[in-house]
Design a protein around this motif. Structure first.
Motif, PDB file in Angstrom:
ATOM      1  N   LYS A  41       0.842  -1.191   0.000  1.00 32.12           N
ATOM      2  CA  LYS A  41       0.000   0.000   0.000  1.00 32.12           C
ATOM      3  C   LYS A  41       0.881   1.246   0.000  1.00 32.12           C
ATOM      4  O   LYS A  41       1.920   1.278   0.654  1.00 32.12           O
ATOM      5  CB  LYS A  41      -0.878  -0.010   1.247  1.00 32.12           C
ATOM      6  CG  LYS A  41      -1.794   1.195   1.399  1.00 32.12           C
ATOM      7  CD  LYS A  41      -2.775   1.016   2.532  1.00 32.12           C
ATOM      8  CE  LYS A  41      -2.226   1.578   3.814  1.00 32.12           C
ATOM      9  NZ  LYS A  41      -3.204   1.632   4.890  1.00 32.12           N
ATOM     10  N   ASP A  43       0.039   5.247   0.708  1.00 32.29           N
ATOM     11  CA  ASP A  43      -1.019   6.157   1.132  1.00 32.29           C
ATOM     12  C   ASP A  43      -0.420   7.554   1.299  1.00 32.29           C
ATOM     13  O   ASP A  43       0.435   7.769   2.164  1.00 32.29           O
ATOM     14  CB  ASP A  43      -1.631   5.670   2.442  1.00 32.29           C
ATOM     15  CG  ASP A  43      -2.962   6.310   2.742  1.00 32.29           C
ATOM     16  OD1 ASP A  43      -3.462   7.079   1.907  1.00 32.29           O
ATOM     17  OD2 ASP A  43      -3.511   6.030   3.826  1.00 32.29           O
ATOM     18  N   GLN A  65       4.092   3.963   3.286  1.00 31.02           N
ATOM     19  CA  GLN A  65       4.270   2.824   2.380  1.00 31.02           C
ATOM     20  C   GLN A  65       4.363   1.557   3.214  1.00 31.02           C
ATOM     21  O   GLN A  65       5.175   1.478   4.123  1.00 31.02           O
ATOM     22  CB  GLN A  65       5.542   2.970   1.540  1.00 31.02           C
ATOM     23  CG  GLN A  65       5.427   4.007   0.459  1.00 31.02           C
ATOM     24  CD  GLN A  65       6.644   4.053  -0.437  1.00 31.02           C
ATOM     25  OE1 GLN A  65       7.754   4.263   0.021  1.00 31.02           O
ATOM     26  NE2 GLN A  65       6.420   3.865  -1.720  1.00 31.02           N
ATOM     27  N   ASN A  66       3.517   0.588   2.899  1.00 34.71           N
ATOM     28  CA  ASN A  66       3.587  -0.741   3.512  1.00 34.71           C
ATOM     29  C   ASN A  66       4.153  -1.703   2.486  1.00 34.71           C
ATOM     30  O   ASN A  66       3.747  -1.666   1.322  1.00 34.71           O
ATOM     31  CB  ASN A  66       2.200  -1.223   3.938  1.00 34.71           C
ATOM     32  CG  ASN A  66       1.702  -0.501   5.160  1.00 34.71           C
ATOM     33  OD1 ASN A  66       1.921   0.683   5.330  1.00 34.71           O
ATOM     34  ND2 ASN A  66       1.013  -1.220   6.018  1.00 34.71           N
ATOM     35  N   ALA A 108      -4.164  -7.510   0.971  1.00 34.06           N
ATOM     36  CA  ALA A 108      -3.965  -6.087   0.676  1.00 34.06           C
ATOM     37  C   ALA A 108      -4.712  -5.684  -0.589  1.00 34.06           C
ATOM     38  O   ALA A 108      -5.279  -4.593  -0.662  1.00 34.06           O
ATOM     39  CB  ALA A 108      -2.474  -5.780   0.539  1.00 34.06           C
ATOM     40  N   ALA A 112      -7.676  -2.894  -0.792  1.00 37.34           N
ATOM     41  CA  ALA A 112      -7.566  -1.784  -1.738  1.00 37.34           C
ATOM     42  C   ALA A 112      -8.789  -1.717  -2.645  1.00 37.34           C
ATOM     43  O   ALA A 112      -9.290  -0.628  -2.961  1.00 37.34           O
ATOM     44  CB  ALA A 112      -6.303  -1.921  -2.572  1.00 37.34           C
TER      45      ALA A 112
END
Length: 143
Positions: A41, A43, A65-66, A108, A112
């Protein structure tokens, strides 16, 4: 296959352009993918007020940021962020030690997708409200 899960938050100077911020995000994404990591992800939180001034800046542009990957990815991301003058601060946190990559990537993607559907529904409702609201205001003014 198992990997570690990390979360990276970095703060960029508020006077940096959106194109430069996109460049930083893309550079981070390429570092992750080049080292066989998986981005979960990104964001963009936008400009926010800082709790205290950093380098005489009272605001900063926050990005989250993941990703899944190895410590090698963390080292390289932090090295490049440390070199970049537009980055005020960054913090990497290990969220999980032994995470199933395929299951976490699928999870994820599902999250999303749901978020995108909700955003689309909100945008549609907002557009409908604006259309209905504009018609009712015009009708009241004519009455």
């Amino acid at each position: 296959m198992y990997s570690r899960e990390y979360e990276l938050v970095f703060i960029v100077r508020p006077d940096v352009t959106d194109e430069d911020i996109e460049t930083i995000k893309e550079r981070n994404s390429s570092i992750i993918s080049d080292r066989k990591g998986h981005e979960l992800k990104v964001d963009d939180w936008g400009k926010r007020r800082l709790a205290y001034e950093i380098q005489d800046y009272g605001k900063g542009h926050f990005v989250l940021q993941n990703y899944l990957g190895s410590t090698e990815i963390v080292d390289e991301l932090e090295r490049t962020l440390r070199i970049d003058d537009s980055v005020l601060r960054f913090l990497t946190v290990k969220l999980g030690e032994r995470v199933d990559v395929e299951a976490r990537v699928a999870e994820a993607a599902a999250v999303a997708e749901v978020a995108a559907e909700e955003a689309a529904a909100r945008a549609e409702a907002r557009a409908k409200d604006e259309t209905d609201g504009g018609a009712s205001v015009g009708a009241e003014a004519g009455a």
